[in-house]
Motif scaffolding. Sequence first.
Motif, mmCIF file in Angstrom:
data_model
loop_
_atom_site.group_PDB
_atom_site.id
_atom_site.type_symbol
_atom_site.label_atom_id
_atom_site.label_comp_id
_atom_site.label_asym_id
_atom_site.label_seq_id
_atom_site.Cartn_x
_atom_site.Cartn_y
_atom_site.Cartn_z
ATOM 1 N N ASP A 1 1.202 -2.354 -17.626
ATOM 2 C CA ASP A 1 2.280 -1.834 -16.790
ATOM 3 C C ASP A 1 1.795 -1.354 -15.423
ATOM 4 O O ASP A 1 2.529 -0.702 -14.697
ATOM 5 N N ARG A 2 0.564 -1.694 -15.094
ATOM 6 C CA ARG A 2 -0.011 -1.296 -13.801
ATOM 7 C C ARG A 2 -1.182 -2.200 -13.479
ATOM 8 O O ARG A 2 -1.618 -2.980 -14.312
ATOM 9 N N MET B 1 0.817 -1.222 0.000
ATOM 10 C CA MET B 1 0.000 0.000 0.000
ATOM 11 C C MET B 1 0.847 1.266 0.000
ATOM 12 O O MET B 1 0.382 2.320 -0.426
ATOM 13 N N ALA B 2 2.096 1.172 0.436
ATOM 14 C CA ALA B 2 2.990 2.333 0.380
ATOM 15 C C ALA B 2 3.234 2.760 -1.074
ATOM 16 O O ALA B 2 3.596 3.912 -1.333
ATOM 17 N N LEU B 3 2.982 1.850 -2.032
ATOM 18 C CA LEU B 3 3.170 2.161 -3.449
ATOM 19 C C LEU B 3 1.875 2.596 -4.131
ATOM 20 O O LEU B 3 1.891 2.955 -5.313
ATOM 21 N N ALA B 4 0.772 2.554 -3.411
ATOM 22 C CA ALA B 4 -0.541 2.849 -4.008
ATOM 23 C C ALA B 4 -0.717 4.340 -4.281
ATOM 24 O O ALA B 4 -0.221 5.190 -3.549
ATOM 25 N N ASP C 1 1.988 0.815 -9.811
ATOM 26 C CA ASP C 1 2.917 0.709 -10.928
ATOM 27 C C ASP C 1 3.550 -0.681 -10.876
ATOM 28 O O ASP C 1 4.153 -1.059 -9.867
ATOM 29 N N ALA C 2 3.407 -1.443 -11.954
ATOM 30 C CA ALA C 2 3.874 -2.833 -11.967
ATOM 31 C C ALA C 2 5.368 -2.955 -11.717
ATOM 32 O O ALA C 2 5.807 -3.821 -10.955
ATOM 33 N N ALA C 3 6.166 -2.099 -12.350
ATOM 34 C CA ALA C 3 7.621 -2.194 -12.181
ATOM 35 C C ALA C 3 8.011 -1.976 -10.722
ATOM 36 O O ALA C 3 8.864 -2.697 -10.183
ATOM 37 N N ALA C 4 7.378 -1.011 -10.058
ATOM 38 C CA ALA C 4 7.685 -0.744 -8.654
ATOM 39 C C ALA C 4 7.274 -1.925 -7.770
ATOM 40 O O ALA C 4 8.002 -2.305 -6.840
ATOM 41 N N TRP D 1 0.116 -7.724 -15.946
ATOM 42 C CA TRP D 1 1.397 -7.110 -15.610
ATOM 43 C C TRP D 1 2.366 -8.121 -14.996
ATOM 44 O O TRP D 1 3.569 -7.946 -15.040
ATOM 45 N N LEU D 2 1.815 -9.203 -14.462
ATOM 46 C CA LEU D 2 2.624 -10.180 -13.740
ATOM 47 C C LEU D 2 3.238 -11.236 -14.658
ATOM 48 O O LEU D 2 4.203 -11.893 -14.289
ATOM 49 N N PHE D 3 2.695 -11.375 -15.859
ATOM 50 C CA PHE D 3 3.113 -12.453 -16.751
ATOM 51 C C PHE D 3 3.524 -11.920 -18.118
ATOM 52 O O PHE D 3 2.780 -11.167 -18.736
ATOM 53 N N PRO D 4 4.724 -12.326 -18.599
ATOM 54 C CA PRO D 4 5.103 -11.935 -19.961
ATOM 55 C C PRO D 4 4.055 -12.453 -20.945
ATOM 56 O O PRO D 4 3.478 -13.508 -20.705
ATOM 57 N N PRO D 5 3.744 -11.752 -21.975
ATOM 58 C CA PRO D 5 4.447 -10.595 -22.536
ATOM 59 C C PRO D 5 3.959 -9.254 -21.984
ATOM 60 O O PRO D 5 4.206 -8.211 -22.581
ATOM 61 N N HIS D 6 3.245 -9.262 -20.845
ATOM 62 C CA HIS D 6 2.774 -8.036 -20.189
ATOM 63 C C HIS D 6 1.859 -7.229 -21.110
ATOM 64 O O HIS D 6 2.025 -6.028 -21.294
#
Length: 152
Positions: free
Chosen positions: A42-43, A20-23, A102-105, A79-84
């Motif tokens: 990507d999110r 939640m700190a990233l929300a 944000d998926a990358a974070a 976002w969790l599975f390639p090819p995203h």
Amino acid sequence: MTKAIKLLTALPPPQRERLMALAREVSFPEDTRIFESGGVADRFWVIRSGAVSLDQRVNDLRRVTVAGLGTGDLLGWSWLFPPHRWDFGAVAFSPVRAYEFDAAAVLRLCEEDPPLGMALVRSVAEVLAHRLETTRGQLMEQYTMHRRSGAL
């Protein structure tokens, strides 16, 4: 049928707090297309209020609603599975408020905190399993209705 899994309540409190700190709080007006099938995933979001319809494009003119999501539901898992890339499209069925991640974070956080990563992947897997079970039930219901009407 099993009860729907709510991502944030499925995570243990320490992991939920770190996530939640990233929300970021976002909102979507009714009829807003949130994402389109095939777009870059990507999110993701956890719906705070409102309703979202997941849809699949049948052809250039027609879309079919495949699921409805509401308060507490996870919106977006591609976002969790390639090819995203998004497997479905999503549109706000009503005004929506959500937590956006944000998926990358989130993926970096999962690498830094393997117990959080495992808890998150397990929770997403439970969400997906529940949705698959629900979809299977809906397909069986449709099959039965069509069979009774002689359409099959």
